[in-house]
Design a protein around this motif. Structure first.
Motif, PDB file in Angstrom:
ATOM      1  N   ARG A 193      59.794  28.330  28.607  1.00 16.45           N
ATOM      2  CA  ARG A 193      59.686  26.971  29.129  1.00 16.45           C
ATOM      3  C   ARG A 193      58.271  26.708  29.655  1.00 16.45           C
ATOM      4  N   MET A 194      57.732  27.674  30.388  1.00 13.51           N
ATOM      5  CA  MET A 194      56.371  27.504  30.892  1.00 13.51           C
ATOM      6  C   MET A 194      55.364  27.534  29.745  1.00 13.51           C
ATOM      7  N   ASP A 195      55.654  28.322  28.734  1.00  8.64           N
ATOM      8  CA  ASP A 195      54.778  28.391  27.571  1.00  8.64           C
ATOM      9  C   ASP A 195      54.703  27.045  26.859  1.00  8.64           C
ATOM     10  N   ALA A 196      55.826  26.335  26.807  1.00  6.47           N
ATOM     11  CA  ALA A 196      55.842  25.005  26.184  1.00  6.47           C
ATOM     12  C   ALA A 196      54.955  24.035  26.956  1.00  6.47           C
ATOM     13  N   GLU A 197      54.904  24.167  28.270  1.00 13.09           N
ATOM     14  CA  GLU A 197      54.005  23.338  29.076  1.00 13.09           C
ATOM     15  C   GLU A 197      52.550  23.619  28.726  1.00 13.09           C
ATOM     16  N   ARG A 198      52.222  24.892  28.555  1.00 12.60           N
ATOM     17  CA  ARG A 198      50.853  25.276  28.168  1.00 12.60           C
ATOM     18  C   ARG A 198      50.476  24.668  26.821  1.00 12.60           C
ATOM     19  N   MET A 199      51.414  24.700  25.889  1.00 13.61           N
ATOM     20  CA  MET A 199      51.162  24.114  24.574  1.00 13.61           C
ATOM     21  C   MET A 199      50.916  22.610  24.681  1.00 13.61           C
ATOM     22  N   GLY A 225      47.341  21.949  25.740  1.00  9.99           N
ATOM     23  CA  GLY A 225      46.440  22.117  24.613  1.00  9.99           C
ATOM     24  C   GLY A 225      46.457  20.927  23.671  1.00  9.99           C
ATOM     25  N   LYS A 226      47.648  20.416  23.389  1.00 11.60           N
ATOM     26  CA  LYS A 226      47.769  19.267  22.496  1.00 11.60           C
ATOM     27  C   LYS A 226      47.049  18.059  23.076  1.00 11.60           C
TER      28      LYS A 226
END
Length: 369
Positions: free
Chosen positions: A236-242, A245-246
């Motif tokens: 879930r936190m990784d999706a925030e990082r992505m 970046g976007k």
């Protein structure tokens, strides 16, 4: 072409492993650490014993010192392997002793390392014509103790970015003999956001607090701490990082893709994948919460990610939750101690100006810290 000479700044796990590896590869290496208690045992032992999946043998380092000017004198490549909390200290110490032509590589930069480093060198009026880069991670999974360094895994591919981004090809070619796995990252914004440590470590440590304090870390960190539920929170936190970046128009790899790239991991989830990384198998949990997995990966990793999220108005509730939880548990204001946009020298920039800065390196006039 002359044989390159290396300075390695920081004699911890990474610094000892890198120094021994480069020495056994036939390169002249000078090893520096700020602390006498770190340097003295290495000098007394007379060598660093390298074990593991890389070169094996006893490496006699040419110079081991607490004098940074002596360490970097007459060297071509300066590899900075200190925890990223100490990047500002190293930048301040290097500013008056850098020479034209030297290349500085932060191994790794964590989140915003090269930006902070460059800002300090500018503020200190460093006049040398140097090049600056950062990797997204350390070259190895490794541990070192009392002059014995063990490399449990070598990354298959390791991205590197320079500031400005136009220097990166030169640096990759320069290091090709010793680190052929280096590949070009888009820029230092991309390399900063591809900081996997900030995603994997803090959640796993914080949610293992009672176990760490009860056992002194007597369990396998990656294999035992990242349970299915913890793995889902990491994702879930990784999706925030992505999403950050976007919004910043840079390519960011997911944690899953990074594990595949670095270690050929397989599986359908973070929980599954970490168990296929053999390099993680021997790594124990930290013996206490006083660990760089929190004290480095939160203020130098997650905090600047949240700062970048503010720049592009991206909501990151999981990152904020983990920063606040760590601050409460450890009674530390990690937001205050961490890398802010001002500390990175980019607080007055919009996205276009930021992209121009990291690509073309127009002068940043904000003051230093």
């Amino acid at each position: 072409m002359k044989k390159l000479k290396f300075a390695v700044l920081g004699a911890g796990n990474g610094g000892q492993s890198i120094s021994a590896y480069l020495t056994l590869k036939g390169y002249d290496v000078k090893l520096y650490d700020k602390y006498d208690e770190v340097v003295a045992p290495l000098i007394e032992k007379g060598n660093i014993e390298l074990r593991g999946v890389s070169l094996n043998g006893n490496a006699v380092i040419s110079v081991i010192t607490t004098d940074i000017s002596k360490a970097v004198e007459d060297t071509d490549i300066i590899l900075v392997t200190v925890p990223s909390n100490a990047h500002s200290f190293i930048a301040n110490e290097l500013a008056p002793v850098l020479k034209d032509g030297q290349v500085i590589v932060l191994c790794p930069g964590s989140t915003g390392g090269a930006l902070e480093f460059k800002k300090i060198l500018n503020y200190k009026n460093c006049s040398a014509d140097y090049k600056l880069a950062e990797t997204t991670s350390l070259f190895y999974a490794c541990r070192a103790k009392e002059g014995v360094a063990n490399i449990s895994g070598v990354k298959n591919i390791l991205p590197i970015a320079s500031l400005p981004s136009s220097d990166v090809d030169y640096i990759i070619n320069l290091l090709d003999d010793v680190y052929p796995q280096l590949v070009k990252e888009e820029n230092v914004i991309a390399s900063s956001l591809n900081n996997l440590n900030a995603i994997l470590h803090p959640i796993a440590v914080l949610l293992s607090t009672s176990w760490i304090e009860a056992t002194g870390g007597n369990f396998k960190f990656y294999y035992d701490s990242i349970t299915p539920s913890v793995g889902k929170l990491i994702e879930r936190m990784d999706a925030e990082r992505m999403s950050i970046g976007k919004a910043l128009n840079v390519h960011v790899k997911s944690a899953a893709d990074s594990l595949k790239t670095y270690y050929s991991a397989t599986g359908d989830s973070i929980y599954d994948m970490v168990r296929t990384v053999k390099a993680y198998e021997p790594i124990s949990a930290p013996p206490s919460l006083n660990s760089r997995l929190l004290f480095e990966d939160i203020p130098m990793g997650l905090v600047p990610m949240v700062e970048l999220a503010k720049l592009v108005s991206v909501n990151v509730p999981t990152m904020n939750l983990i920063i606040d939880l760590a601050s409460q548990v450890l009674e530390k204001d990690f937001r205050e101690e961490g890398r802010s946009l001002e500390r990175l020298g980019i607080s007055n920039m919009n996205i276009d100006e930021l992209n121009k800065y990291v690509s073309n390196n127009f002068e940043c006039t904000q003051g230093g810290k």
